[in-house]
Design an enzyme around this catalytic site. Structure first.
Site, PDB file in Angstrom:
ATOM      1  N   HIS A  65       0.817  -1.225   0.000  1.00 33.57           N
ATOM      2  CA  HIS A  65       0.000   0.000   0.000  1.00 33.57           C
ATOM      3  C   HIS A  65       0.854   1.280   0.000  1.00 33.57           C
ATOM      4  O   HIS A  65       0.701   2.118  -0.900  1.00 33.57           O
ATOM      5  CB  HIS A  65      -0.980  -0.019   1.174  1.00 33.57           C
ATOM      6  CG  HIS A  65      -1.698   1.276   1.395  1.00 33.57           C
ATOM      7  ND1 HIS A  65      -2.562   1.821   0.464  1.00 33.57           N
ATOM      8  CD2 HIS A  65      -1.650   2.145   2.435  1.00 33.57           C
ATOM      9  CE1 HIS A  65      -3.020   2.980   0.930  1.00 33.57           C
ATOM     10  NE2 HIS A  65      -2.489   3.198   2.115  1.00 33.57           N
ATOM     11  N   HIS A  90       3.539   7.140   5.533  1.00 33.54           N
ATOM     12  CA  HIS A  90       2.321   7.847   5.966  1.00 33.54           C
ATOM     13  C   HIS A  90       1.489   7.108   7.010  1.00 33.54           C
ATOM     14  O   HIS A  90       0.728   7.732   7.745  1.00 33.54           O
ATOM     15  CB  HIS A  90       1.453   8.228   4.752  1.00 33.54           C
ATOM     16  CG  HIS A  90       0.661   7.106   4.174  1.00 33.54           C
ATOM     17  ND1 HIS A  90       1.167   6.241   3.228  1.00 33.54           N
ATOM     18  CD2 HIS A  90      -0.617   6.703   4.390  1.00 33.54           C
ATOM     19  CE1 HIS A  90       0.233   5.365   2.890  1.00 33.54           C
ATOM     20  NE2 HIS A  90      -0.863   5.620   3.582  1.00 33.54           N
ATOM     21  N   GLU A  94       0.575   6.061  12.814  1.00 34.40           N
ATOM     22  CA  GLU A  94      -0.795   5.677  13.177  1.00 34.40           C
ATOM     23  C   GLU A  94      -0.911   4.202  13.531  1.00 34.40           C
ATOM     24  O   GLU A  94      -1.614   3.823  14.470  1.00 34.40           O
ATOM     25  CB  GLU A  94      -1.713   5.998  11.993  1.00 34.40           C
ATOM     26  CG  GLU A  94      -3.191   5.913  12.311  1.00 34.40           C
ATOM     27  CD  GLU A  94      -4.001   6.339  11.098  1.00 34.40           C
ATOM     28  OE1 GLU A  94      -4.951   5.630  10.774  1.00 34.40           O
ATOM     29  OE2 GLU A  94      -3.681   7.369  10.487  1.00 34.40           O
ATOM     30  N   ASP A  95      -0.190   3.340  12.773  1.00 32.94           N
ATOM     31  CA  ASP A  95      -0.415   1.895  12.885  1.00 32.94           C
ATOM     32  C   ASP A  95       0.700   1.105  13.557  1.00 32.94           C
ATOM     33  O   ASP A  95       0.546  -0.090  13.799  1.00 32.94           O
ATOM     34  CB  ASP A  95      -0.631   1.293  11.476  1.00 32.94           C
ATOM     35  CG  ASP A  95      -1.889   1.833  10.807  1.00 32.94           C
ATOM     36  OD1 ASP A  95      -2.762   2.333  11.525  1.00 32.94           O
ATOM     37  OD2 ASP A  95      -1.980   1.765   9.568  1.00 32.94           O
ATOM     38  N   ASP A 156      -3.293   8.380  -1.315  1.00 35.65           N
ATOM     39  CA  ASP A 156      -3.655   7.329  -0.354  1.00 35.65           C
ATOM     40  C   ASP A 156      -5.112   6.892  -0.573  1.00 35.65           C
ATOM     41  O   ASP A 156      -5.423   5.706  -0.667  1.00 35.65           O
ATOM     42  CB  ASP A 156      -3.448   7.877   1.062  1.00 35.65           C
ATOM     43  CG  ASP A 156      -3.901   6.924   2.148  1.00 35.65           C
ATOM     44  OD1 ASP A 156      -3.677   5.706   2.014  1.00 35.65           O
ATOM     45  OD2 ASP A 156      -4.492   7.392   3.146  1.00 35.65           O
ATOM     46  N   ASP A 276     -23.917  15.779 -25.435  1.00 36.35           N
ATOM     47  CA  ASP A 276     -22.441  15.758 -25.445  1.00 36.35           C
ATOM     48  C   ASP A 276     -21.822  14.601 -24.643  1.00 36.35           C
ATOM     49  O   ASP A 276     -21.025  14.777 -23.751  1.00 36.35           O
ATOM     50  CB  ASP A 276     -21.828  17.115 -25.069  1.00 36.35           C
ATOM     51  CG  ASP A 276     -22.044  17.556 -23.624  1.00 36.35           C
ATOM     52  OD1 ASP A 276     -22.695  16.830 -22.874  1.00 36.35           O
ATOM     53  OD2 ASP A 276     -21.536  18.620 -23.254  1.00 36.35           O
TER      54      ASP A 276
END
Length: 751
Positions: A65, A90, A94-95, A156, A276
């Protein structure tokens, strides 16, 4: 699976990770300088180590990822080394166990600050607030310092949307709606046209899969004839360009699936008759100083071959959009027996790169167009002011996001001060918006304006080219009425600041009145929970709005007695249910559902038709779902769980703002219920048409009609019918029968 097989799999994965990393480095090579490759390698190794035990829902190693996000940053946005490092890292704060201090130490404070902006806020939020909105506010705070935060976040989000298939249905709905509500508009504002279009298409794929599949199928079926049509259409244009000795490329393509879907909904015409449907792009390779003349020369040549629609000419070369977009658009009628409208976009290689890659490409040419830079800076300054204002006034994150979101999709008007200074405002801006843009005090004291030397009211809507002079008075004060016609974030936030300051006294008085009356009613403490219940019950935006309305007398104190009675009735009803947890706790509710349903498929979903005696839920009146509709459950504050259709007009807002209150919901296989369905029938009026329609419904299909209203204007018939059906299959059968009635042209489902 044997140990040996696992080892081989892991070895293959390592090779695949290295392959993807090398591809990233090869793509990034033109952007790298000095020590960049070494720092990117450090970031890659840190990310691999931090995520080594993590896997995505699809089962792939998690490291795929961040590498993919970095690849999008390079290939599709055109960002450099700093962004690649941030994209690779990134998710680590957080993880994983990695801290911002460690990142700052290895890669510097700039990288740490961007990653901090990309890291979600953790913790518990006040009920009625929104975790998504709080995270979005945090991201915007960093955006005002460094725009790469949003660009990396968009990369992301794009990769998450591309790999959404492996997620649970409720997560697909939540992420898609949040993307449509916030991230696609941001991509539009930042000029990332290709990313914006892909995000919108992917959102439609998951929120309305049937509509998406149908359009994709029709595009596939018509591909050969469409390509033949486009080749015939561009042949004379190509020859004309060769005769003019322009180095050029011509691209022909259908509009995006989402934009076709939008046109189908808005115009109510069949797929074959969409206005269109085709777009042809002419890209010229000419020097910067010759661009404008070259584009207009090509426009002249195109309109020599095909008749243009004068109402559809858009000149974004003379007046570029504030996101940097420059192009000349015209819609022309093709030749042949069956003419079709075709949109022709004329631009240069530079303009095309900016149109596809937005501001990342625009930086490459910065200094060439100060007006576009000013326009974007104007929008950024509006965001900074809105953020600053929201901090002072304790504006809720939800309210702030709504204000800023409203500024994302608008076109611009270009107006001038009497001294000739250019001011860029969003389309629909008024003389009062202009006054606030000049200065907060000018806006607050403004009593009127002169536009092109003519006196106009504050609500006058500005047009490109207007010259405005503001008139002020020391006695003037902002009023609530002003919020009804201003459109810019700056004007709205400044007016709200003034009003909130003036209304503080009403808020204090209102709170005292409510506390006193609640004590008389036996509610001794005005807790946060009670305040939230009152706020939801009286549909107030926040606690201050609630107390202000009591203080001003807009809500009478006697209403509190009704609230208490309704609350007690609701609590008695809840006490009779087998699930006792407060409905606001969605996680506990899901646990209880799993206990209730055991090993059943979709054990974590609310089973509509079978769980009614155990859980308090109702069908939402805003979209009237019927058995067979694609639905989700939404946990409200005071009214239990509401079941909404995924295509409900309110769905994007509910799912994007409050995804944490979304519950998976499925229909019981043997549901014995009748539902109200609304149909809108249109056609050409004739004697006996209404009798034939009611005969098909009541006699032939034996469906009960609950309500019926008809109207005829200029020979066109429109009927609105509410009827009782068992499920979507039953409704489809009914619609098919009604379509056979002579004179009926179109049937659509209403809300």
């Amino acid at each position: 699976m044997s140990v040996e097989a696992v080892a081989i799999d892991l070895e293959l994965e390592k090779k695949e990770i290295l392959k993807r990393y090398r591809k990233l480095l090869a793509s990034a090579k033109p952007y790298l300088r000095d020590n960049d490759a070494k720092l990117i390698k450090q970031a890659f190794l840190m990310s691999v180590e931090a995520h080594k035990h993590m896997r995505r829902k699809s089962g792939e190693p998690y490291i795929y990822h961040p590498i993919a996000v970095a690849q999008i940053c390079v290939d599709e946005i055109g960002l450099g080394a700093t962004s690649i490092i941030c994209a690779l890292l990134h998710d680590v704060v957080e993880d994983t166990e990695v801290t911002l201090d460690e990142i700052s130490e290895q890669f510097g404070s700039k990288v740490a600050k961007i990653i901090d902006g990309l890291t979600k806020i953790s913790g518990v939020f006040e009920h009625g607030s929104s975790q998504q909105a709080e995270n979005f506010r945090k991201m915007l705070l960093t955006l005002s310092d460094d725009i790469r935060v949003i660009l990396i976040k968009l990369a992301d989000r794009l990769h998450n949307m591309r790999t959404l298939t492996s997620m649970a249905r409720d997560k697909q709905l939540k992420i898609s709606s949040e993307t449509f509500y916030l991230y696609a508009p941001l991509a539009h504002r930042l000029g990332l046209h290709a990313i914006k279009s892909e995000l919108e298409d992917l959102c439609l794929k998951y929120t309305e899969p049937e509509a998406y599949k149908e359009i994709a199928k029709r595009l596939k079926e018509t591909k050969a004839s469409r390509e033949k049509f486009i080749q015939n259409f561009i042949r004379p244009i190509d020859k004309g360009l060769q005769d003019m000795s322009f180095k050029h490329v011509i691209k022909g393509r259908p509009k995006s699936i989402y934009s076709i879907h939008n046109k189908l909904k808005k115009s109510n015409v069949p797929f074959d008759e969409i206005y269109d449907l085709f777009a042809v792009r002419v890209i010229l390779d000419v020097p910067k100083e010759q661009e404008k003349a070259a584009c207009w020369a090509v426009y002249s040549m195109v309109t020599d071959h095909y008749k243009p629609n004068p109402d559809r000419l858009k000149d974004w070369i003379s007046n570029p959009k504030s996101n940097g977009y420059e192009s000349l658009h015209t819609t022309v009628m093709s030749s042949g027996k069956k003419g079709r409208w075709v949109e022709v976009q004329i631009r240069t290689t530079r303009m095309d790169e900016i149109a596809e890659k937005g501001f990342a490409a625009h930086w490459k040419y910065k200094g060439n167009d100060t007006r576009t830079n000013k326009a974007f800076e104007s929008w950024l300054s509006q965001i900074r002011e809105a953020l600053d204002s929201s901090d002072k006034a304790q504006q809720s994150a939800v309210e702030l996001v709504d204000d800023i979101r409203s500024s994302l999709y608008n076109e611009e008007v270009f107006v001038y001060t009497p001294k000739g200074k250019l001011i860029v405002l969003k389309e629909g801006a008024t003389a009062l918006d202009f006054a606030f843009e000049i200065h907060t005090e000018v806006g607050a004291r403004c009593i009127g304006a002169k536009v092109n030397n003519k006196l106009v009211p504050l609500s006058y809507k500005l047009k490109t080219g207007d010259i405005i002079e503001c008139m002020t008075s020391a006695k003037q004060k902002p009023s609530e009425d002003w919020l009804g016609f201003v459109v810019t974030t700056k004007a709205k936030s400044r007016i709200k600041d003034y009003i909130k300051e003036a209304n503080k006294q009403h808020v204090i008085v209102g709170r005292d009145m409510v506390e006193h009356r609640l004590k008389i009613l036996g509610v001794n403490v005005l807790t946060l929970e009670v305040t939230n219940q009152l706020r939801a019950y009286f549909n107030a935006k926040d606690a201050n709005d609630l107390f202000y309305r009591f203080g001003k007398g807009y809500i009478q104190l006697d209403e509190l007695k009704r609230w208490k009675s309704d609350r007690e009735s609701h609590e008695r009803k809840q006490a009779a249910k087998s699930i006792q947890e407060p409905l606001t706790n969605t996680k506990n509710l899901v646990k209880e559902l799993k206990k209730l349903h055991g090993d059943r498929k979709d054990a974590d979903a609310l089973l509509i038709g079978e769980d009614m005696d155990k859980i308090d839920y109702t069908l939402a009146k805003c979209c009237n779902p019927i058995a067979g509709d694609d639905v989700f459950g939404f946990v409200t504050i005071n009214e239990g769980i509401k079941i909404h259709r995924t295509s409900c007009p309110n769905a994007p807002e509910l799912l994007s703002r409050h995804g944490d209150r979304v519950l998976k919901a499925v229909w019981a296989s043997k549901i014995e219920m009748s539902f109200v369905a609304h149909l809108i029938i249109k056609g050409t009026d004739r004697m006996g048409l209404m009798n034939d329609v009611t005969r098909v419904i009541s006699q032939d299909l034996q469906v009960n009609i609950q309500n019926l209203s008809i109207g005829v204007k200029d020979g066109i018939f429109e009927g609105k019918i509410a009827l009782m059906v068992n499920n979507t299959g039953h409704l489809e059968k009914l619609v098919n029968s009604l379509e056979q009635v002579s004179g009926v042209v179109e049937i659509e489902r209403g809300e």
